[in-house]
Scaffold this active site. Structure first.
Site, PDB file in Angstrom:
ATOM      1  N   PRO A   2      50.145  16.351  19.543  1.00 40.07           N
ATOM      2  CA  PRO A   2      50.296  17.505  20.455  1.00 40.07           C
ATOM      3  C   PRO A   2      48.959  18.188  20.719  1.00 40.07           C
ATOM      4  O   PRO A   2      48.188  18.428  19.790  1.00 40.07           O
ATOM      5  CB  PRO A   2      51.227  18.447  19.685  1.00 40.07           C
ATOM      6  CG  PRO A   2      51.712  17.724  18.496  1.00 40.07           C
ATOM      7  CD  PRO A   2      50.851  16.517  18.289  1.00 40.07           C
ATOM      8  N   GLU A   3      48.694  18.445  21.992  1.00 38.14           N
ATOM      9  CA  GLU A   3      47.484  19.166  22.392  1.00 38.14           C
ATOM     10  C   GLU A   3      47.910  20.536  22.917  1.00 38.14           C
ATOM     11  O   GLU A   3      49.079  20.891  22.791  1.00 38.14           O
ATOM     12  CB  GLU A   3      46.718  18.337  23.433  1.00 38.14           C
ATOM     13  CG  GLU A   3      46.368  16.947  22.899  1.00 38.14           C
ATOM     14  CD  GLU A   3      45.685  16.044  23.916  1.00 38.14           C
ATOM     15  OE1 GLU A   3      45.043  16.558  24.850  1.00 38.14           O
ATOM     16  OE2 GLU A   3      45.794  14.815  23.763  1.00 38.14           O
ATOM     17  N   HIS A 104      62.440  13.256   7.825  1.00 37.59           N
ATOM     18  CA  HIS A 104      61.077  13.745   8.018  1.00 37.59           C
ATOM     19  C   HIS A 104      60.975  15.267   7.922  1.00 37.59           C
ATOM     20  O   HIS A 104      59.923  15.838   8.198  1.00 37.59           O
ATOM     21  CB  HIS A 104      60.535  13.277   9.366  1.00 37.59           C
ATOM     22  CG  HIS A 104      60.546  11.786   9.528  1.00 37.59           C
ATOM     23  ND1 HIS A 104      60.030  10.945   8.567  1.00 37.59           N
ATOM     24  CD2 HIS A 104      61.032  10.993  10.516  1.00 37.59           C
ATOM     25  CE1 HIS A 104      60.195   9.687   8.963  1.00 37.59           C
ATOM     26  NE2 HIS A 104      60.797   9.690  10.134  1.00 37.59           N
ATOM     27  N   ARG A 123      54.286  11.761   9.614  1.00 36.27           N
ATOM     28  CA  ARG A 123      53.043  11.281   8.987  1.00 36.27           C
ATOM     29  C   ARG A 123      52.467  12.253   7.958  1.00 36.27           C
ATOM     30  O   ARG A 123      51.496  11.922   7.285  1.00 36.27           O
ATOM     31  CB  ARG A 123      51.988  10.996  10.075  1.00 36.27           C
ATOM     32  CG  ARG A 123      52.426  10.009  11.157  1.00 36.27           C
ATOM     33  CD  ARG A 123      52.264   8.561  10.733  1.00 36.27           C
ATOM     34  NE  ARG A 123      50.882   8.215  10.443  1.00 36.27           N
ATOM     35  CZ  ARG A 123      49.994   7.788  11.331  1.00 36.27           C
ATOM     36  NH1 ARG A 123      50.329   7.656  12.601  1.00 36.27           N
ATOM     37  NH2 ARG A 123      48.767   7.475  10.963  1.00 36.27           N
ATOM     38  N   ARG A 166      23.810  18.260  22.812  1.00 33.54           N
ATOM     39  CA  ARG A 166      24.231  16.973  22.242  1.00 33.54           C
ATOM     40  C   ARG A 166      24.171  15.919  23.337  1.00 33.54           C
ATOM     41  O   ARG A 166      25.145  15.260  23.649  1.00 33.54           O
ATOM     42  CB  ARG A 166      25.644  17.108  21.681  1.00 33.54           C
ATOM     43  CG  ARG A 166      25.644  17.868  20.358  1.00 33.54           C
ATOM     44  CD  ARG A 166      27.040  18.094  19.860  1.00 33.54           C
ATOM     45  NE  ARG A 166      27.859  16.899  19.982  1.00 33.54           N
ATOM     46  CZ  ARG A 166      29.193  16.898  19.970  1.00 33.54           C
ATOM     47  NH1 ARG A 166      29.852  18.025  19.847  1.00 33.54           N
ATOM     48  NH2 ARG A 166      29.864  15.776  20.071  1.00 33.54           N
TER      49      ARG A 166
END
Ligand SMILES: [Zn+2]
Length: 288
Positions: A2-3, A104, A123, A166
């Protein structure tokens, strides 16, 4: 994973059903899923649901905040007392709420009303961290987090500076850096770079300043679209009602490798950039 749009969708769902509710009992099925003493939650009333980047903040009375990271496969699903998906929900076959708790499920918050909130995480990379005001201010994740994408701090100058600093990193890795801007992950990085015709592996130092403004614009646009469509359900993501999002159908490149580009018809490719599977159109975005 999820973002921002997926987490924001969960936030909005929880805002509707959780605010004003009081916790009666906390059941922890996987100890490391909850950091802090579960007893702190007893009798706390939920006052607001916030979000920073991809993290949720369940704000309770007496200055207690539950900082929730969904990470890869985390889900926060609200189950009303009378069971089943709530009105306005999607297709009933999509609902996971009939199967709660599942194998889960890691934490269950029971509310005085009889409603329940389930934290599922296949997970187990996700977490709920209980923080008082002092510890919230010092939290290492929150204190390093960059601005929200709509913040004036996420400006042309700020992003251009990050690219120059960067210069040898790929532009994709800059967008994924949560200290530069909060909330963008693999899906929305690939989509916003496609929409600005920038190859994801382009060294950040080669991005011209005049490309930055449209890039910020497309980032905001694609995130807003993600929220509008209830997020991307590529794998485990569901909203607070246990329903899948619809944004996956709107995507241009993410998860569409081998399929034709929706703009030019060229077969989309997948490569590895910034250590992540990266989707792009070799014609619209060129090759490096
Ligand atoms: Zn194309």
């Amino acid at each position: 994973m999820p973002e921002l749009p997926e987490v924001e969708t969960v936030r909005r769902g929880l805002q509707r059903v959780l605010v004003g509710q009081r916790v009666s009992k906390t059941k922890v099925l996987l100890e490391r899923a909850l950091e802090g003493d579960p007893k702190w939650l007893k009798g706390r009333e939920v006052q607001d649901i916030g979000r920073r980047g991809k993290a949720l903040l369940i704000e309770m009375d007496q200055g207690l905040t539950a900082l929730v990271h969904l990470r890869m496969t985390g889900q926060l699903i609200f189950l009303p007392k009378d069971g089943g998906p709530r009105e306005g929900g999607g297709h009933p076959s999509d609902a996971l709420v009939h199967k709660l708790p599942s194998k889960h499920t890691r934490v269950i918050l029971s509310l005085e009303s009889g409603d329940q909130l389930f934290f599922n995480d296949q997970r187990t990379f996700g977490s709920i961290k209980l923080l008082d005001e002092a510890h919230l201010a010092l939290d290492s994740f929150l204190s390093k987090l960059g601005p929200e994408p709509w913040s004036p701090e996420f400006s042309v100058d700020a992003l251009y500076c990050a690219c120059q600093r960067r210069s040898r990193s790929s532009i994709k890795s800059i967008l994924l850096d949560q200290e530069v801007v909060a909330g963008i992950g693999n899906i929305y990085a690939d989509e916003s770079l496609f929409l600005t015709k920038i190859h994801p592996a382009t060294p950040a130092g080669q991005i011209a300043k005049k490309q930055i403004k449209p890039l910020i614009g497309k980032i905001r646009e694609v995130l807003e679209r993600g929220i509008e469509y209830g997020g991307v359900s590529a794998r485990d993501y569901v909203n607070a009602e246990g329903l899948r999002g619809r944004m996956q159908e709107q995507l241009y490149v993410y998860g569409r490798d081998g399929m034709p580009c929706k703009v030019c018809g060229t077969v989309l490719e997948k490569t590895r950039t910034a250590g992540r599977g990266t989707h792009f159109c070799p014609k619209c975005q060129g090759s490096l």
